[in-house]
Write a protein that holds these residues in place. Structure first.
Motif, PDB file in Angstrom:
ATOM      1  N   LEU A  91       1.926   1.029  19.179  1.00  0.00           N
ATOM      2  CA  LEU A  91       0.593   0.782  19.721  1.00  0.00           C
ATOM      3  C   LEU A  91      -0.481   0.987  18.654  1.00  0.00           C
ATOM      4  CD1 LEU A  91      -1.331   0.657  22.344  1.00  0.00           C
ATOM      5  CD2 LEU A  91      -1.293   3.146  22.153  1.00  0.00           C
ATOM      6  N   LEU A  92      -0.367   2.093  17.913  1.00  0.00           N
ATOM      7  CA  LEU A  92      -1.369   2.372  16.880  1.00  0.00           C
ATOM      8  C   LEU A  92      -1.236   1.395  15.718  1.00  0.00           C
ATOM      9  CD1 LEU A  92      -1.411   6.256  16.840  1.00  0.00           C
ATOM     10  CD2 LEU A  92      -3.261   4.733  17.503  1.00  0.00           C
ATOM     11  N   VAL A  93      -0.003   1.045  15.393  1.00  0.00           N
ATOM     12  CA  VAL A  93       0.230   0.077  14.313  1.00  0.00           C
ATOM     13  C   VAL A  93      -0.493  -1.220  14.631  1.00  0.00           C
ATOM     14  CG1 VAL A  93       2.000  -1.388  13.271  1.00  0.00           C
ATOM     15  CG2 VAL A  93       2.392   1.062  13.501  1.00  0.00           C
ATOM     16  N   GLU A  94      -0.384  -1.629  15.895  1.00  0.00           N
ATOM     17  CA  GLU A  94      -1.022  -2.882  16.290  1.00  0.00           C
ATOM     18  C   GLU A  94      -2.534  -2.731  16.326  1.00  0.00           C
ATOM     19  OE1 GLU A  94      -1.173  -5.685  20.219  1.00  0.00           O
ATOM     20  OE2 GLU A  94       0.537  -4.333  19.991  1.00  0.00           O
ATOM     21  N   ARG A  95      -3.008  -1.653  16.958  1.00  0.00           N
ATOM     22  CA  ARG A  95      -4.451  -1.478  17.104  1.00  0.00           C
ATOM     23  C   ARG A  95      -5.170  -1.344  15.768  1.00  0.00           C
ATOM     24  NH1 ARG A  95      -7.352  -0.228  21.571  1.00  0.00           N
ATOM     25  NH2 ARG A  95      -8.996  -0.560  20.055  1.00  0.00           N
ATOM     26  N   LEU A  96      -4.518  -0.733  14.802  1.00  0.00           N
ATOM     27  CA  LEU A  96      -5.185  -0.504  13.523  1.00  0.00           C
ATOM     28  C   LEU A  96      -4.711  -1.484  12.446  1.00  0.00           C
ATOM     29  CD1 LEU A  96      -5.349   3.365  13.719  1.00  0.00           C
ATOM     30  CD2 LEU A  96      -7.297   1.820  13.586  1.00  0.00           C
ATOM     31  N   GLY A  97      -3.992  -2.518  12.875  1.00  0.00           N
ATOM     32  CA  GLY A  97      -3.608  -3.563  11.921  1.00  0.00           C
ATOM     33  C   GLY A  97      -2.703  -3.064  10.813  1.00  0.00           C
ATOM     34  N   LEU A  98      -1.855  -2.081  11.126  1.00  0.00           N
ATOM     35  CA  LEU A  98      -0.980  -1.552  10.082  1.00  0.00           C
ATOM     36  C   LEU A  98       0.295  -2.374   9.937  1.00  0.00           C
ATOM     37  CD1 LEU A  98      -1.450   2.263  10.780  1.00  0.00           C
ATOM     38  CD2 LEU A  98      -2.202   1.026   8.745  1.00  0.00           C
ATOM     39  N   ASP A  99       0.473  -3.363  10.831  1.00  0.00           N
ATOM     40  CA  ASP A  99       1.683  -4.193  10.705  1.00  0.00           C
ATOM     41  C   ASP A  99       1.673  -4.992   9.403  1.00  0.00           C
ATOM     42  OD1 ASP A  99      -0.505  -5.236  11.985  1.00  0.00           O
ATOM     43  OD2 ASP A  99       0.588  -5.942  13.749  1.00  0.00           O
ATOM     44  N   GLU A 100       0.458  -5.243   8.879  1.00  0.00           N
ATOM     45  CA  GLU A 100       0.374  -6.011   7.634  1.00  0.00           C
ATOM     46  C   GLU A 100       0.926  -5.228   6.437  1.00  0.00           C
ATOM     47  OE1 GLU A 100      -3.886  -6.520   7.190  1.00  0.00           O
ATOM     48  OE2 GLU A 100      -4.004  -4.706   5.964  1.00  0.00           O
ATOM     49  N   CYS A 101       1.044  -3.906   6.571  1.00  0.00           N
ATOM     50  CA  CYS A 101       1.479  -3.115   5.409  1.00  0.00           C
ATOM     51  C   CYS A 101       2.496  -2.053   5.821  1.00  0.00           C
ATOM     52  CB  CYS A 101       0.268  -2.449   4.758  1.00  0.00           C
ATOM     53  SG  CYS A 101      -0.653  -1.384   5.885  1.00  0.00           S
ATOM     54  N   GLY A 102       3.204  -2.298   6.932  1.00  0.00           N
ATOM     55  CA  GLY A 102       4.090  -1.281   7.489  1.00  0.00           C
ATOM     56  C   GLY A 102       5.157  -0.791   6.535  1.00  0.00           C
ATOM     57  N   ARG A 103       5.662  -1.680   5.649  1.00  0.00           N
ATOM     58  CA  ARG A 103       6.737  -1.267   4.744  1.00  0.00           C
ATOM     59  C   ARG A 103       6.242  -1.026   3.318  1.00  0.00           C
ATOM     60  NH1 ARG A 103      11.723  -1.161   6.121  1.00  0.00           N
ATOM     61  NH2 ARG A 103      12.469  -1.687   4.032  1.00  0.00           N
ATOM     62  N   THR A 104       4.918  -1.043   3.163  1.00  0.00           N
ATOM     63  CA  THR A 104       4.360  -0.834   1.829  1.00  0.00           C
ATOM     64  C   THR A 104       4.311   0.656   1.510  1.00  0.00           C
ATOM     65  OG1 THR A 104       2.950  -2.731   2.265  1.00  0.00           O
ATOM     66  CG2 THR A 104       2.366  -1.379   0.357  1.00  0.00           C
ATOM     67  N   PRO A 105       4.751   1.047   0.293  1.00  0.00           N
ATOM     68  CA  PRO A 105       4.628   2.468  -0.067  1.00  0.00           C
ATOM     69  C   PRO A 105       3.165   2.899  -0.086  1.00  0.00           C
ATOM     70  CG  PRO A 105       5.963   1.274  -1.674  1.00  0.00           C
ATOM     71  CD  PRO A 105       5.350   0.255  -0.772  1.00  0.00           C
ATOM     72  N   TYR A 106       2.925   4.149   0.279  1.00  0.00           N
ATOM     73  CA  TYR A 106       1.570   4.649   0.428  1.00  0.00           C
ATOM     74  C   TYR A 106       0.711   4.390  -0.804  1.00  0.00           C
ATOM     75  CZ  TYR A 106      -2.272   7.751   1.550  1.00  0.00           C
ATOM     76  OH  TYR A 106      -3.518   8.246   1.802  1.00  0.00           O
ATOM     77  N   ARG A 107       1.286   4.618  -1.992  1.00  0.00           N
ATOM     78  CA  ARG A 107       0.460   4.501  -3.209  1.00  0.00           C
ATOM     79  C   ARG A 107      -0.005   3.074  -3.455  1.00  0.00           C
ATOM     80  NH1 ARG A 107       5.523   5.484  -4.996  1.00  0.00           N
ATOM     81  NH2 ARG A 107       6.617   3.669  -5.836  1.00  0.00           N
ATOM     82  N   ARG A 108       0.637   2.076  -2.796  1.00  0.00           N
ATOM     83  CA  ARG A 108       0.195   0.699  -3.016  1.00  0.00           C
ATOM     84  C   ARG A 108      -0.685   0.179  -1.885  1.00  0.00           C
ATOM     85  NH1 ARG A 108       5.282  -1.755  -3.857  1.00  0.00           N
ATOM     86  NH2 ARG A 108       6.313  -0.640  -5.541  1.00  0.00           N
ATOM     87  N   LEU A 109      -1.023   1.030  -0.916  1.00  0.00           N
ATOM     88  CA  LEU A 109      -1.946   0.599   0.137  1.00  0.00           C
ATOM     89  C   LEU A 109      -3.363   0.528  -0.433  1.00  0.00           C
ATOM     90  CD1 LEU A 109      -0.803   2.888   3.120  1.00  0.00           C
ATOM     91  CD2 LEU A 109      -0.152   0.526   2.690  1.00  0.00           C
ATOM     92  N   SER A 110      -4.154  -0.398   0.100  1.00  0.00           N
ATOM     93  CA  SER A 110      -5.567  -0.438  -0.290  1.00  0.00           C
ATOM     94  C   SER A 110      -6.276   0.772   0.310  1.00  0.00           C
ATOM     95  CB  SER A 110      -6.204  -1.728   0.221  1.00  0.00           C
ATOM     96  OG  SER A 110      -6.355  -1.654   1.625  1.00  0.00           O
ATOM     97  N   GLY A 111      -7.484   1.033  -0.193  1.00  0.00           N
ATOM     98  CA  GLY A 111      -8.248   2.172   0.332  1.00  0.00           C
ATOM     99  C   GLY A 111      -8.444   2.071   1.834  1.00  0.00           C
ATOM    100  N   GLY A 112      -8.759   0.874   2.312  1.00  0.00           N
ATOM    101  CA  GLY A 112      -8.991   0.682   3.736  1.00  0.00           C
ATOM    102  C   GLY A 112      -7.716   0.898   4.550  1.00  0.00           C
ATOM    103  N   GLN A 113      -6.582   0.450   3.988  1.00  0.00           N
ATOM    104  CA  GLN A 113      -5.306   0.643   4.693  1.00  0.00           C
ATOM    105  C   GLN A 113      -4.957   2.122   4.762  1.00  0.00           C
ATOM    106  OE1 GLN A 113      -2.962  -1.935   2.198  1.00  0.00           O
ATOM    107  NE2 GLN A 113      -3.063  -3.649   3.639  1.00  0.00           N
ATOM    108  N   GLN A 114      -5.222   2.842   3.669  1.00  0.00           N
ATOM    109  CA  GLN A 114      -4.961   4.282   3.678  1.00  0.00           C
ATOM    110  C   GLN A 114      -5.830   4.973   4.726  1.00  0.00           C
ATOM    111  OE1 GLN A 114      -5.308   5.969  -0.254  1.00  0.00           O
ATOM    112  NE2 GLN A 114      -3.502   4.898  -1.012  1.00  0.00           N
ATOM    113  N   GLN A 115      -7.091   4.513   4.852  1.00  0.00           N
ATOM    114  CA  GLN A 115      -7.991   5.100   5.841  1.00  0.00           C
ATOM    115  C   GLN A 115      -7.460   4.865   7.256  1.00  0.00           C
ATOM    116  OE1 GLN A 115      -9.902   7.106   3.889  1.00  0.00           O
ATOM    117  NE2 GLN A 115     -11.704   6.515   5.046  1.00  0.00           N
TER     118      GLN A 115
END
Lengths: 262, 329
Positions: free
Chosen positions: B122-146
């Motif tokens: 539910l949170l993955v969908e609401r916060l649009g984290l599906d676009e980066c679900g398998r991305t390692p944390y260090r490669r997330l953009s600042g907004g994705q990390q937020q």
């Protein structure tokens, strides 16, 4: 990104910590996965010890080095296992923890329901799983090369390895909790290499000539000596275990006194 | 004296009284007092370095108050931390994950530390984290990390949420989605305390705003009460060249009683007072007298930024456009 609303009441507060054992299990499984995920971690955990074992046995055979009358594989395997324990409990743990501090993970988990004791137990769990993998791989390679350990010694080796893990983990955490992540990386690797070369871990202390007595106080030599006594002779070497216990107390004391969480 | 259960239920979610925090020469909190009503979204608004994060981290139990007292859900956040932690959700200003962990893996891990977590999907969908679900944390953009940080704060179904600069580094569309989520949490009974240096965020989202500067609360109230309470409007003037010496003072004199002139920097100022035709006439005559050329002249009701300026004599945000660059490590 969806704009639609979630059904009312979905977010109604229902706070609570998961059961302690479940939290520790989750933490340990995460730690294990992350420790094994990276190539360089596997290198330091498994590949380097295996190369040290195979290289050492082949070289000893070719050059006819006398290892107190033991077959090279019997003489070297306990030390290689000691090296593996040291690499995971000290180097890997220190580096991983240093970067956990740097990335604010320890701070973040500090605000989660997981208590510090649970975090520590999770780390220990992760360490033990990785060490079990190391022992299986190294042991299998050694057996293929004709290793015949003392059967009773296999049992005696276990407490020696655990005490060594405690000593090195305490020192690793003390390092990671006080230095910056990069400095921890550098120091942890440097110490590992120095102990590998001159710490009487893989080779018995007798190979170091006059330095032999002095080296006995090092945790690397103590762990090597203890494992050699157990696996070669089936005996429990008291002095090395006392040395390890002192290092373990020192490491734990330093870590609990000086560890900074952020 | 410990609060009785009935007190605890009606007491504010957060009560900070006379908080003092000093680090070397830096005074982060200087007798700071504020309250957060249960069920509210309360914003702590102020410039970088005002003491917002220190105050929040004291409420979260990371820091022990050097002076004053802090109560969160009726508990002492340091002495009763283990009791408090499961009940609050915390979003740090940055970081908070293993560098090599995948985004959704991290969220799932935090969920597993709670007794009744929200469904991760539910949170993955609401916060649009599906676009980066398998991305390692260090490669997330600042907004994705937020966004991941916010999801981690919410997933344990807390009563009280502390979010530190929740939308810093987010693009405007994602920022709005985040605000929607925080409002929905409020509908379902979650209290939120957020720090921000975005005036708009406080104005749109918060029921109650505490304006903070130099470690003190300089004004508190609903955004409407703070901006309308004065019955005033503002004129913002930006000119092409730095003001001639003494020009702003001369404008203040010309406008007379009931009007305030606050220089923002060497090329802009704010006039606060009755915004009517005669005020405008005085301003334009003054421009002519001093030979200053307006680059922009805007008039309107007061914003929280104007309130901050009126209270402190300093602008809330630097005028050089670095507003998005202020994420502390």
């Amino acid at each position: 990104m969806t704009q639609q609303e979630t059904a009312r009441g979905t977010f109604t507060p229902r706070p609570g910590a998961a059961p302690y054992t479940a939290m520790v299990r989750a933490q340990a499984s995460m730690e294990t996965r992350l420790l094994l995920r990276h190539g360089e971690q596997l290198l330091i955990a498994v590949v380097i010890p295996v190369i040290a074992l195979v290289g050492g046995v082949v070289a000893a055979g070719r050059l006819g080095i006398d290892l107190d009358g033991h077959a090279p594989v019997d003489a070297l395997t306990p030390g290689v296992l000691a090296l593996a324990v040291m690499s995971t409990a000290f180097t890997s743990l220190a580096i991983a923890t240093g970067f956990e501090r740097r990335y604010g993970l320890l701070k973040r988990l500090g605000a989660s329901p997981l208590p510090r004791s649970g975090l520590l137990l999770g780390k220990v769990g992760g360490l033990l799983v990785v060490q079990a993998v190391q022992v299986v791989v190294i042991g299998a390679v050694a057996l293929l090369m004709g290793w015949s350990p003392d059967p009773l010694g296999l049992l005696l080796a276990l407490p020696c390895a655990l005490l060594g893990t405690a000593a090195f983990a305490g020192l690793g955490l003390a390092l990671a909790g006080t230095l910056r992540a990069e400095a921890t990386l550098a120091v942890a690797n440097l110490v590992y290499l120095l102990l590998l070369a001159g710490g009487a871990v893989v080779l018995p202390r007798s190979s170091y000539g006059g330095a032999s007595e002095v080296l006995a106080v090092l945790p690397s030599a103590a762990l090597g000596d203890a494992l050699r006594a157990a696996l070669l002779d089936g005996t429990l070497a008291v002095l090395p275990l006392v040395v390890l216990a002192v290092w373990a107390a020192l490491g734990a004391g330093l870590a609990s006194r000086f560890f900074r969480w952020e | 004296m410990p609060p009785t259960p009935s007190d605890a239920a009606s007491a504010p979610a957060v009560r900070v009284q006379d908080l003092v925090m000093r680090y070397g020469d830096t005074v982060a909190a200087d007798g700071l007092s504020l309250e957060v009503a249960r069920g509210s979204i309360t914003a702590v608004l102020g410039p970088n370095g005002a003491g917002k994060t220190t105050t929040l981290e004291t409420c979260e139990g990371y820091r022990r108050p050097q002076g004053g007292s802090v109560r969160v859900l009726g508990l002492d956040p340091v002495r009763q931390r283990r009791e408090l932690l499961p009940r609050i959700g915390v979003m740090l200003q940055g970081g908070g994950a293993w560098s090599g962990v995948r985004a959704v893996e991290m969220l799932r891990h935090v969920a597993s530390l709670h007794a009744h977590p929200l469904p991760v999907g539910l949170l993955v969908e609401r916060l649009g984290l599906d676009e980066c679900g398998r991305t390692p944390y260090r490669r997330l953009s600042g907004g994705q990390q937020q966004r991941l940080g916010l999801a981690m704060a919410v997933v344990g179904r807390p009563e009280l949420l502390f979010v530190d600069e929740p939308t810093a580094g987010m693009d405007p569309a994602v920022r709005r989605t985040t605000w929607d989520l925080l409002r929905e949490l409020q509908h379902d009974g979650v209290t939120t305390v957020l720090t921000t240096h975005y005036m708009e965020e406080a104005e749109r989202l918060a029921d109650l705003v505490h304006l903070v500067d130099h470690g003190r609360v300089v004004a508190s109230g609903s955004p409407l009460a703070l901006t309308r309470g004065r019955g005033d409007a503002t004129i913002r003037l930006v000119v092409t060249e730095p003001f001639p010496l003494g020009a702003p003072q001369s404008l203040a004199t010309a406008l007379g009683h009931g009007t305030e002139v606050t220089p923002v920097d060497e090329r802009s100022l704010v006039v606060t007072g009755p915004a009517d035709a005669s005020t405008l006439a005085v301003v334009s005559a003054w421009c002519e007298d001093f030979g200053v050329v307006p680059e922009s002249l805007t008039m309107g009701r007061m914003t929280l930024e104007d309130v901050f300026l009126a209270e402190t004599g300093r602008p809330l945000a630097p005028t050089d456009g670095t507003i998005d660059g202020g994420r502390a490590a």
